[in-house]
Write a protein that holds these residues in place. Structure first.
Motif, PDB file in Angstrom:
ATOM      1  N   GLY A  91       0.799  -1.224   0.000  1.00 28.16           N
ATOM      2  CA  GLY A  91       0.000   0.000   0.000  1.00 28.16           C
ATOM      3  C   GLY A  91       0.826   1.265   0.000  1.00 28.16           C
ATOM      4  N   THR A  92       2.010   1.214   0.593  1.00 32.43           N
ATOM      5  CA  THR A  92       2.885   2.389   0.633  1.00 32.43           C
ATOM      6  C   THR A  92       4.062   2.283  -0.322  1.00 32.43           C
ATOM      7  OG1 THR A  92       4.131   1.439   2.487  1.00 32.43           O
ATOM      8  CG2 THR A  92       2.283   2.893   3.022  1.00 32.43           C
ATOM      9  N   GLY A  93       4.289   1.110  -0.898  1.00 33.54           N
ATOM     10  CA  GLY A  93       5.433   0.945  -1.808  1.00 33.54           C
ATOM     11  C   GLY A  93       6.753   1.219  -1.116  1.00 33.54           C
ATOM     12  N   SER A  94       6.901   0.710   0.122  1.00 37.60           N
ATOM     13  CA  SER A  94       8.043   1.078   0.957  1.00 37.60           C
ATOM     14  C   SER A  94       9.296   0.243   0.719  1.00 37.60           C
ATOM     15  CB  SER A  94       7.650   0.988   2.439  1.00 37.60           C
ATOM     16  OG  SER A  94       7.163  -0.315   2.738  1.00 37.60           O
ATOM     17  N   THR A  95       9.185  -0.830  -0.047  1.00 40.31           N
ATOM     18  CA  THR A  95      10.346  -1.649  -0.395  1.00 40.31           C
ATOM     19  C   THR A  95      10.365  -1.851  -1.907  1.00 40.31           C
ATOM     20  OG1 THR A  95       9.157  -3.753  -0.212  1.00 40.31           O
ATOM     21  CG2 THR A  95      10.166  -2.861   1.814  1.00 40.31           C
ATOM     22  N   PRO A  96      11.502  -2.244  -2.466  1.00 40.11           N
ATOM     23  CA  PRO A  96      11.545  -2.442  -3.930  1.00 40.11           C
ATOM     24  C   PRO A  96      10.480  -3.412  -4.428  1.00 40.11           C
ATOM     25  CG  PRO A  96      13.776  -2.370  -3.068  1.00 40.11           C
ATOM     26  CD  PRO A  96      12.861  -2.352  -1.875  1.00 40.11           C
ATOM     27  N   ALA A  97      10.368  -4.563  -3.764  1.00 42.89           N
ATOM     28  CA  ALA A  97       9.396  -5.565  -4.218  1.00 42.89           C
ATOM     29  C   ALA A  97       7.965  -5.070  -4.059  1.00 42.89           C
ATOM     30  CB  ALA A  97       9.602  -6.871  -3.448  1.00 42.89           C
ATOM     31  N   SER A  98       7.669  -4.419  -2.924  1.00 42.73           N
ATOM     32  CA  SER A  98       6.301  -3.941  -2.702  1.00 42.73           C
ATOM     33  C   SER A  98       5.932  -2.829  -3.677  1.00 42.73           C
ATOM     34  CB  SER A  98       6.134  -3.460  -1.260  1.00 42.73           C
ATOM     35  OG  SER A  98       6.915  -2.303  -1.011  1.00 42.73           O
ATOM     36  N   LEU A  99       6.894  -2.002  -4.059  1.00 41.76           N
ATOM     37  CA  LEU A  99       6.625  -0.951  -5.035  1.00 41.76           C
ATOM     38  C   LEU A  99       6.283  -1.553  -6.395  1.00 41.76           C
ATOM     39  CD1 LEU A  99       6.543   2.033  -5.864  1.00 41.76           C
ATOM     40  CD2 LEU A  99       8.986   1.867  -6.358  1.00 41.76           C
ATOM     41  N   ILE A 100       7.040  -2.580  -6.803  1.00 42.36           N
ATOM     42  CA  ILE A 100       6.747  -3.250  -8.078  1.00 42.36           C
ATOM     43  C   ILE A 100       5.342  -3.840  -8.049  1.00 42.36           C
ATOM     44  CG2 ILE A 100       7.422  -5.089  -9.651  1.00 42.36           C
ATOM     45  CD1 ILE A 100       9.412  -2.775  -9.530  1.00 42.36           C
ATOM     46  N   LEU A 101       4.992  -4.501  -6.944  1.00 44.28           N
ATOM     47  CA  LEU A 101       3.659  -5.096  -6.836  1.00 44.28           C
ATOM     48  C   LEU A 101       2.566  -4.032  -6.845  1.00 44.28           C
ATOM     49  CD1 LEU A 101       4.374  -7.889  -4.204  1.00 44.28           C
ATOM     50  CD2 LEU A 101       3.853  -8.201  -6.627  1.00 44.28           C
ATOM     51  N   LEU A 102       2.820  -2.901  -6.196  1.00 45.99           N
ATOM     52  CA  LEU A 102       1.847  -1.808  -6.220  1.00 45.99           C
ATOM     53  C   LEU A 102       1.606  -1.323  -7.645  1.00 45.99           C
ATOM     54  CD1 LEU A 102       0.071   0.323  -4.857  1.00 45.99           C
ATOM     55  CD2 LEU A 102       2.119   1.712  -4.516  1.00 45.99           C
ATOM     56  N   LEU A 103       2.666  -1.152  -8.403  1.00 49.18           N
ATOM     57  CA  LEU A 103       2.520  -0.705  -9.793  1.00 49.18           C
ATOM     58  C   LEU A 103       1.760  -1.742 -10.621  1.00 49.18           C
ATOM     59  CD1 LEU A 103       6.091   0.785 -10.383  1.00 49.18           C
ATOM     60  CD2 LEU A 103       3.979   2.048  -9.970  1.00 49.18           C
ATOM     61  N   LEU A 104       1.949  -3.019 -10.296  1.00 49.51           N
ATOM     62  CA  LEU A 104       1.271  -4.072 -11.055  1.00 49.51           C
ATOM     63  C   LEU A 104      -0.224  -4.152 -10.750  1.00 49.51           C
ATOM     64  CD1 LEU A 104       3.892  -6.986 -10.988  1.00 49.51           C
ATOM     65  CD2 LEU A 104       3.371  -5.393 -12.850  1.00 49.51           C
ATOM     66  N   THR A 105      -0.667  -3.548  -9.638  1.00 50.73           N
ATOM     67  CA  THR A 105      -2.111  -3.534  -9.384  1.00 50.73           C
ATOM     68  C   THR A 105      -2.858  -2.768 -10.472  1.00 50.73           C
ATOM     69  OG1 THR A 105      -2.009  -1.525  -8.005  1.00 50.73           O
ATOM     70  CG2 THR A 105      -1.756  -3.659  -6.880  1.00 50.73           C
ATOM     71  N   PHE A 106      -2.146  -1.883 -11.187  1.00 49.12           N
ATOM     72  CA  PHE A 106      -2.791  -1.079 -12.222  1.00 49.12           C
ATOM     73  C   PHE A 106      -3.090  -1.884 -13.485  1.00 49.12           C
ATOM     74  CE2 PHE A 106      -1.236   2.103  -9.381  1.00 49.12           C
ATOM     75  CZ  PHE A 106      -2.150   3.145  -9.483  1.00 49.12           C
ATOM     76  N   VAL A 107      -2.599  -3.122 -13.546  1.00 47.91           N
ATOM     77  CA  VAL A 107      -3.028  -4.003 -14.630  1.00 47.91           C
ATOM     78  C   VAL A 107      -4.543  -4.143 -14.604  1.00 47.91           C
ATOM     79  CG1 VAL A 107      -2.967  -6.387 -15.483  1.00 47.91           C
ATOM     80  CG2 VAL A 107      -0.850  -5.272 -14.765  1.00 47.91           C
ATOM     81  N   GLY A 108      -5.103  -4.241 -13.387  1.00 43.68           N
ATOM     82  CA  GLY A 108      -6.553  -4.357 -13.260  1.00 43.68           C
ATOM     83  C   GLY A 108      -7.287  -3.144 -13.792  1.00 43.68           C
ATOM     84  N   MET A 109      -6.724  -1.946 -13.597  1.00 44.25           N
ATOM     85  CA  MET A 109      -7.346  -0.740 -14.124  1.00 44.25           C
ATOM     86  C   MET A 109      -7.352  -0.756 -15.650  1.00 44.25           C
ATOM     87  SD  MET A 109      -6.323   3.285 -13.491  1.00 44.25           S
ATOM     88  CE  MET A 109      -6.775   3.253 -11.753  1.00 44.25           C
ATOM     89  N   ALA A 110      -6.237  -1.166 -16.245  1.00 38.63           N
ATOM     90  CA  ALA A 110      -6.164  -1.245 -17.706  1.00 38.63           C
ATOM     91  C   ALA A 110      -7.141  -2.288 -18.240  1.00 38.63           C
ATOM     92  CB  ALA A 110      -4.737  -1.568 -18.141  1.00 38.63           C
ATOM     93  N   LEU A 111      -7.193  -3.457 -17.590  1.00 37.18           N
ATOM     94  CA  LEU A 111      -8.125  -4.499 -18.028  1.00 37.18           C
ATOM     95  C   LEU A 111      -9.567  -4.019 -17.903  1.00 37.18           C
ATOM     96  CD1 LEU A 111      -6.502  -7.697 -16.440  1.00 37.18           C
ATOM     97  CD2 LEU A 111      -6.468  -6.997 -18.841  1.00 37.18           C
TER      98      LEU A 111
END
Length: 325
Positions: A91-111
């Motif tokens: 939710g905060t993108g506070s680590t490298p991996a969590s930031l990547i996963l946060l950005l990937l949530t936007f796949v749902g918006m595009a779909l």
């Protein structure tokens, strides 16, 4: 009444109606460039407002379902005991991996945007983007113009501010390819929704820029409302975000695709997420942290003013690059 004055005949009335129609069409063409008319044309096949509302509901549902599916996969991978902690980090993108996963949530918006266009309006997904060659060319132009204008600001930040290091260079470089893909998805999804789907469908139904250009920009600003992170600066940042959306909407109308707005948005977020952050959120891959927070209104207000001026300069240069099309 003078003797030489006559009542209008039916054919004269028909002629006046034709002239009035041509004049009104000319006014509309002045408001909406020809390239934008072509961009909006697929949306005019099914422009009903109920379809737009239904499409937005469908988009939101798919977005939520995608995030739920991601949470389920993460829960299976890490275990239920660590899921809440992992979701908080994402939710905060506070680590490298969590930031990547946060950005990937936007796949749902595009779909969701794809589903709304295809299932509700019965038009090809590609019509949300515009012509492919224009999208690619304008993306590169927008990115390049933003980078050139931002370069002095980057140098000024490095030379004058008391910056603290974020992630190490080796970590930054290792995650950079995934981060760039994630930023392409995140910025592309937002452009598809606000400058693609919403702007097209509203322009197909309404002639006024106050509807098809301003309304999506206001909503774009409001969805970035985050008082927990921005504190007293929240409404200034929302205003600036809405202003950015308005400039992107204008460039979309002038270019006939989301390419230039996407390129500018991508460059802006690269600067704000991968280079310099204030540390409240989305800082998992930032090279440097600024010596103030987003909620520090007294410090951040002059910088927001400079940011607005920079955006206007970028917009003006992009407008000039589009002249003559």
């Amino acid at each position: 009444m003078h003797a030489d004055q006559k009542c209008l005949k039916p054919r004269d009335i028909g002629y006046l109606r034709q002239v009035s129609f041509i004049y009104a069409l000319g006014c509309v063409m002045l408001l909406k460039p020809l390239v934008f008319d072509r961009y909006v044309a697929p949306a005019r096949l099914r422009p009903q407002l109920w379809r737009l509302v239904l499409g937005l509901v469908l988009l939101f549902v798919i977005y939520i379902l995608w995030m739920g599916a991601m949470a389920g996969v993460i829960g299976l991978a890490l275990g239920a005991s660590r899921l809440e902690e992992a979701l908080g980090a994402i939710g905060t993108g506070s680590t490298p991996a969590s930031l990547i996963l946060l950005l990937l949530t936007f796949v749902g918006m595009a779909l969701g945007a794809f589903a709304a266009a295809r299932w509700v309006h019965k038009r090809p997904v590609a019509t949300l983007f515009g012509p492919r060659d224009i999208v690619l060319r304008d993306f590169a132009v927008g990115f390049g113009i933003f980078a050139l204008v931002a370069l002095p600001g980057i140098i000024w930040f490095l030379a004058t501010l008391d910056l603290t290091r974020g992630v190490a260079w080796n970590v930054w470089l290792m995650f950079l390819p995934l981060a760039l893909v994630g930023l392409l998805i995140q910025t592309g999804a937002e452009e598809l929704v606000f400058r693609g789907y919403m702007q097209q469908q509203l322009a197909a139904r309404f002639a006024s820029r106050w509807v098809w250009m301003v309304l999506p920009s206001v909503i774009f600003g409001l969805v970035h409302y985050a008082p927990e992170e921005m504190g007293g600066s929240v409404w200034m940042i929302v205003f600036l975000t809405g202003a950015f959306g308005l400039l992107m909407a204008d460039l979309t109308a002038r270019s006939g695709s989301i390419g230039m707005a996407w390129g500018l948005h991508f460059a802006n977020n690269l600067f704000a997420i991968l280079l310099f952050t204030t540390g409240e959120a989305l800082d998992g891959l930032a090279l440097y942290r600024l010596p103030f927070s987003a909620s520090d209104t007294e410090t951040i207000l002059p910088l927001l003013g400079l940011d607005l001026l920079g955006m206007l300069l970028v917009w003006a240069i992009c407008r000039r690059a589009l002249r003559g099309r």
